[in-house]
Design an enzyme around this catalytic site. Sequence first.
Site, PDB file in Angstrom:
ATOM      1  N   GLU A  39       0.862  -1.184   0.000  1.00 43.56           N
ATOM      2  CA  GLU A  39       0.000   0.000   0.000  1.00 43.56           C
ATOM      3  C   GLU A  39       0.897   1.232   0.000  1.00 43.56           C
ATOM      4  O   GLU A  39       1.796   1.340   0.839  1.00 43.56           O
ATOM      5  CB  GLU A  39      -0.908   0.018   1.227  1.00 43.56           C
ATOM      6  CG  GLU A  39      -1.873   1.198   1.227  1.00 43.56           C
ATOM      7  CD  GLU A  39      -2.786   1.236   2.439  1.00 43.56           C
ATOM      8  OE1 GLU A  39      -3.607   2.164   2.517  1.00 43.56           O
ATOM      9  OE2 GLU A  39      -2.672   0.347   3.301  1.00 43.56           O
ATOM     10  N   ARG A 267       5.680 -13.672   9.493  1.00 41.96           N
ATOM     11  CA  ARG A 267       6.184 -12.320   9.251  1.00 41.96           C
ATOM     12  C   ARG A 267       7.486 -12.131  10.012  1.00 41.96           C
ATOM     13  O   ARG A 267       7.867 -12.952  10.848  1.00 41.96           O
ATOM     14  CB  ARG A 267       5.152 -11.283   9.695  1.00 41.96           C
ATOM     15  CG  ARG A 267       4.958 -11.217  11.198  1.00 41.96           C
ATOM     16  CD  ARG A 267       3.776 -10.324  11.565  1.00 41.96           C
ATOM     17  NE  ARG A 267       3.907  -8.986  11.050  1.00 41.96           N
ATOM     18  CZ  ARG A 267       4.597  -8.016  11.661  1.00 41.96           C
ATOM     19  NH1 ARG A 267       5.217  -8.261  12.791  1.00 41.96           N
ATOM     20  NH2 ARG A 267       4.653  -6.819  11.148  1.00 41.96           N
ATOM     21  N   LYS A 277       3.786   0.189  10.209  1.00 45.11           N
ATOM     22  CA  LYS A 277       3.805   1.417   9.413  1.00 45.11           C
ATOM     23  C   LYS A 277       3.107   2.561  10.130  1.00 45.11           C
ATOM     24  O   LYS A 277       3.488   3.720   9.994  1.00 45.11           O
ATOM     25  CB  LYS A 277       3.158   1.167   8.049  1.00 45.11           C
ATOM     26  CG  LYS A 277       4.166   0.890   6.963  1.00 45.11           C
ATOM     27  CD  LYS A 277       3.637   1.133   5.574  1.00 45.11           C
ATOM     28  CE  LYS A 277       2.619   0.122   5.153  1.00 45.11           C
ATOM     29  NZ  LYS A 277       2.258   0.262   3.722  1.00 45.11           N
TER      30      LYS A 277
END
Length: 590
Positions: A39, A267, A277
């Site tokens: 994104e 992850r 983020k």
Amino acid sequence: MAIETNEPAAKEKSLNFLEEIVKEAADRGVAIQTRFPPEPNGYLHIGHAKSICINFGLAQKYGGKCNLRFDDTNPAKEDTEFVEAIKNDIHWLGFDWTGGLYYASDYYDKCYEIAEDWIRRGLAYVDELNKEQMREYRGTLTKPGKNSPWRDRPAEESLDLFRRMRAGEFAEGQYTLRAKIDMASPNIVMRDPTMYRILYKEHWRTGKKWCIYPMYDFAHPIGDALEGISHSLCSLEYEIHRPLYDWVVEHSQSMLPARPRQIEFARLNMTRTVMSKRKLRALVMGGYVKGWDDPRMPTLSGLRRRGCTAAAIRDFVSRIGLSKADSTVDTALLDACIRDDLGEKAARVMAVLHPLKVVLTNWDADKTLTLTVENHPKHPEMGSHTVTFGRELYIEQEDFMEVPAKKFQRMYPGFEVRLNGAYIVKCEGCKKDENGNVTEVYCTVDMDSLSGSEGADRKIKGKTLHWVSAADAVPFEARLYDPLLADDSALEDETEPIAEDAVDAEETEEAEEADANLSRADYDFLKKLNQHSLTVVRGVIEPYAKECAPGTALQFLRTGYFCKDPDSTAELPVFNRTVGLRDAFAKAAK
């Protein structure tokens, strides 16, 4: 991506579970197609590097292609600055989007077409619950939800309302489009998730064409299917969303050309590192760091500015391997990878961070000597440069003690040490100021001990010290960076779509509010910040380093690896400490 090791080539390397899946498909003749779907609402961090290496690396190894697709479904926080930064980071890591460059917004028309089709088929409805009501109706992880009063709204009415939503007739939050699945599902993600919300934000690509935007869980599988993705590889927090991913594809299959498979992997979490983020954005917006490329940030641009190489990051990802179980990696492992890479590439120079003047009392004041030093002890092809040796020079303050501690083998009265690449000197005494601080050290030179000359191999107990000649010493600024967090804890990315916190249509709105007004969790996170993550010192360095271009990596002898910063000026070079010389990870492993 296979795990690289130093084992003999004859021994077959085992494959990780992802590579086994991809290889099996390739062996069956499946055209391997992966994608990396960031994104564009911030800069990539090292956690993204793992996904990049996996998606691009596997496609490359098995003759496939990897797409870069920007998930631009939230115009509130997206920007072309982030798009270009992401492209730059991927290229810097050594990859290219051989399958093409795409955007989720490329498929807005198709998403809308599918949404209308779902409404006609009774698979979606327009809902009027507000965010508080939606949360109440949704239930909990242990309690089933209940149907919205609008769930059985006639398809014709929902279709009319949905078209009027697109036409801009309603306020934000007044209506949402929800998939009709199962409000009693044990998987809370499947409890009639929101597919579209009203958002009056001009999109950076589509302008004012749309005022309704699809949610990620709806747009992402559609994009994968339209691009013919064979393996949709994502991190483990998406595992709970896989049934919804499959549901979207299955119920849109007549309008889509392919049926991709989603597979999850663990992850990346790292000690003393922020991997969210939203939290990274809070650090930037709150002025806690100096931008996304601050060398303390785990962003790829920050790591690059600090002096970390792309090869070191790829090595790091290879070493940590792949699994289905979450774990936390010691930050020292990344430092070890950086150290291994720079050890072969960085030229050696002498820099003194905390200067203490040394006067050579038996050296003529007007006499200087030009010495040639090699840039790398193992790589003569890297050349050499010269340094000046004279009566006055600087050493590190910590390399002198008037009264030596036990086992101290550096400079103190009556003791000999060697100056790197030069002479053996004997300390004779020191000078102090009115506060008792040592301001000068006095030494005599053994004139027959010049490095490389006949008879220069006399053995002494003292260590070899680095130094900088006072005659041509260049003042410089050293920025010494330490981890962002004060302890060994790791902060996981709370913005990822896990459990029940990411199934609301108002998720975007809450995230925007969090940027401006930190939540209690963010406040707790800020309390964990390392108040000493940056220390700035002024020292002296040899002239060779001044001429290096920004981005050049150097090893400061006995100190660490440093990278010349873009903030450097002709008057004041600036160097960022990349890593120290001591390999904490290797020591701990041993």
